[in-house]
Write a protein that holds these residues in place. Structure first.
Motif, PDB file in Angstrom:
ATOM      1  N   UNK A  60       0.979   0.778  -1.207  1.00 51.95           N
ATOM      2  CA  UNK A  60       1.996   0.206  -2.088  1.00 51.95           C
ATOM      3  C   UNK A  60       2.775   1.322  -2.786  1.00 51.95           C
ATOM      4  N   UNK A  61       4.033   1.064  -3.022  1.00 50.16           N
ATOM      5  CA  UNK A  61       4.798   1.953  -3.882  1.00 50.16           C
ATOM      6  C   UNK A  61       4.284   1.778  -5.305  1.00 50.16           C
ATOM      7  N   UNK A  62       4.351   2.841  -6.090  1.00 52.98           N
ATOM      8  CA  UNK A  62       3.674   2.850  -7.394  1.00 52.98           C
ATOM      9  C   UNK A  62       4.099   1.689  -8.297  1.00 52.98           C
ATOM     10  N   UNK A  63       5.361   1.352  -8.298  1.00 52.89           N
ATOM     11  CA  UNK A  63       5.816   0.395  -9.300  1.00 52.89           C
ATOM     12  C   UNK A  63       5.518  -1.065  -8.950  1.00 52.89           C
ATOM     13  N   UNK A  64       4.836  -1.316  -7.817  1.00 51.56           N
ATOM     14  CA  UNK A  64       4.377  -2.682  -7.546  1.00 51.56           C
ATOM     15  C   UNK A  64       2.855  -2.766  -7.502  1.00 51.56           C
ATOM     16  N   UNK A  65       2.188  -1.642  -7.617  1.00 51.72           N
ATOM     17  CA  UNK A  65       0.722  -1.645  -7.587  1.00 51.72           C
ATOM     18  C   UNK A  65       0.178  -2.524  -8.699  1.00 51.72           C
ATOM     19  N   UNK A  66      -0.772  -3.354  -8.333  1.00 51.53           N
ATOM     20  CA  UNK A  66      -1.371  -4.270  -9.292  1.00 51.53           C
ATOM     21  C   UNK A  66      -0.611  -5.567  -9.448  1.00 51.53           C
ATOM     22  N   UNK A  67       0.598  -5.634  -8.897  1.00 53.84           N
ATOM     23  CA  UNK A  67       1.406  -6.867  -8.991  1.00 53.84           C
ATOM     24  C   UNK A  67       1.616  -7.515  -7.624  1.00 53.84           C
ATOM     25  N   UNK A  68       1.777  -6.701  -6.594  1.00 56.30           N
ATOM     26  CA  UNK A  68       2.043  -7.204  -5.247  1.00 56.30           C
ATOM     27  C   UNK A  68       0.807  -7.007  -4.370  1.00 56.30           C
ATOM     28  N   UNK A  69       0.619  -7.953  -3.439  1.00 56.10           N
ATOM     29  CA  UNK A  69      -0.468  -7.856  -2.469  1.00 56.10           C
ATOM     30  C   UNK A  69       0.046  -8.242  -1.092  1.00 56.10           C
ATOM     31  N   UNK A  70      -0.217  -7.384  -0.116  1.00 54.94           N
ATOM     32  CA  UNK A  70       0.143  -7.681   1.274  1.00 54.94           C
ATOM     33  C   UNK A  70      -1.120  -8.085   2.019  1.00 54.94           C
ATOM     34  N   UNK A  71      -0.995  -9.104   2.860  1.00 53.95           N
ATOM     35  CA  UNK A  71      -2.159  -9.501   3.646  1.00 53.95           C
ATOM     36  C   UNK A  71      -1.701 -10.236   4.903  1.00 53.95           C
ATOM     37  N   UNK A  72      -2.608 -10.274   5.883  1.00 55.16           N
ATOM     38  CA  UNK A  72      -2.314 -10.898   7.173  1.00 55.16           C
ATOM     39  C   UNK A  72      -3.066 -12.203   7.324  1.00 55.16           C
ATOM     40  N   UNK A  73      -2.467 -13.121   8.080  1.00 53.51           N
ATOM     41  CA  UNK A  73      -3.185 -14.260   8.616  1.00 53.51           C
ATOM     42  C   UNK A  73      -2.916 -14.225  10.118  1.00 53.51           C
ATOM     43  N   UNK A  74      -3.819 -13.609  10.852  1.00 55.32           N
ATOM     44  CA  UNK A  74      -3.577 -13.419  12.282  1.00 55.32           C
ATOM     45  C   UNK A  74      -3.525 -14.734  13.034  1.00 55.32           C
ATOM     46  N   UNK A  75      -4.262 -15.724  12.566  1.00 51.10           N
ATOM     47  CA  UNK A  75      -4.256 -17.024  13.238  1.00 51.10           C
ATOM     48  C   UNK A  75      -2.862 -17.657  13.184  1.00 51.10           C
ATOM     49  N   UNK A  76      -2.137 -17.355  12.109  1.00 50.18           N
ATOM     50  CA  UNK A  76      -0.781 -17.885  11.955  1.00 50.18           C
ATOM     51  C   UNK A  76       0.281 -16.880  12.383  1.00 50.18           C
ATOM     52  N   UNK A  77      -0.182 -15.697  12.821  1.00 53.72           N
ATOM     53  CA  UNK A  77       0.746 -14.646  13.242  1.00 53.72           C
ATOM     54  C   UNK A  77       1.781 -14.359  12.144  1.00 53.72           C
ATOM     55  N   UNK A  78       1.270 -14.265  10.933  1.00 51.37           N
ATOM     56  CA  UNK A  78       2.127 -14.127   9.751  1.00 51.37           C
ATOM     57  C   UNK A  78       1.541 -13.087   8.805  1.00 51.37           C
ATOM     58  N   UNK A  79       2.420 -12.319   8.182  1.00 48.97           N
ATOM     59  CA  UNK A  79       2.039 -11.393   7.116  1.00 48.97           C
ATOM     60  C   UNK A  79       2.729 -11.861   5.839  1.00 48.97           C
ATOM     61  N   UNK A  80       2.017 -11.773   4.739  1.00 50.65           N
ATOM     62  CA  UNK A  80       2.517 -12.268   3.460  1.00 50.65           C
ATOM     63  C   UNK A  80       2.653 -11.138   2.457  1.00 50.65           C
ATOM     64  N   UNK A  81       3.525 -11.353   1.505  1.00 50.80           N
ATOM     65  CA  UNK A  81       3.616 -10.476   0.349  1.00 50.80           C
ATOM     66  C   UNK A  81       3.544 -11.363  -0.884  1.00 50.80           C
ATOM     67  N   UNK A  82       2.404 -11.324  -1.548  1.00 45.96           N
ATOM     68  CA  UNK A  82       2.230 -12.065  -2.787  1.00 45.96           C
ATOM     69  C   UNK A  82       2.757 -11.206  -3.933  1.00 45.96           C
ATOM     70  N   UNK A  83       3.695 -11.739  -4.675  1.00 42.12           N
ATOM     71  CA  UNK A  83       4.333 -10.989  -5.750  1.00 42.12           C
ATOM     72  C   UNK A  83       4.090 -11.709  -7.070  1.00 42.12           C
TER      73      UNK A  83
END
Length: 127
Positions: A60-83
């Motif tokens: 993560x870039x420093x200014x989103x650390x602790x606020x944003x989370x990236x994660x995969x759902x391979x079954x859905x062939x999708x990557x998410x960014x929770x902000x």
């Protein structure tokens, strides 16, 4: 045809949350490093976060650390960014991208290392 489609961007108040989605068609995201980037008006596109091909290692870039989370759902062939805890300065068009090469166990936020890009989704943080 390889395609990435982002969704989930909208107008949200400061302090609010959004979850962006990056859905792939024509290929499996399992074999790619995935990055999220953003571009605000008048500014260069910058890397916000990425997730490795193997092991799910994130960066993560420093200014989103602790606020944003990236994660995969391979079954859905999708990557998410929770902000979470969004700020007005998070306002930008957000893009996801897939990289074919590079390390399997680490990821880079350098945009030049990415091969396929989505069309972007607008995130506006404003009262």
């Amino acid at each position: 045809q390889l395609q990435l489609v982002e969704s989930g961007g909208e107008l949200v108040q400061p302090g609010g949350s959004l979850r962006l989605s990056c859905a792939a068609s024509g290929f499996s995201l399992d074999y790619y490093t995935i990055g999220w980037f953003r571009q605000a008006p008048g500014k260069e596109r910058e890397g916000v976060s990425c997730i490795s091909k193997v092991g799910g290692r994130t960066n993560y870039v420093d200014y989103v650390k602790g606020r944003f989370t990236i994660f995969r759902n391979n079954a859905k062939n999708t990557v998410y960014l929770q902000m979470n805890s969004l700020k007005p300065e998070d306002t930008a068009v957000y893009y996801c991208a897939a990289a074919v090469g590079g390390s399997s166990r680490f990821c880079s936020r350098e945009k030049n290392e990415y091969d396929y890009w989505g069309q972007g989704t607008q995130v506006t943080v404003s009262a």
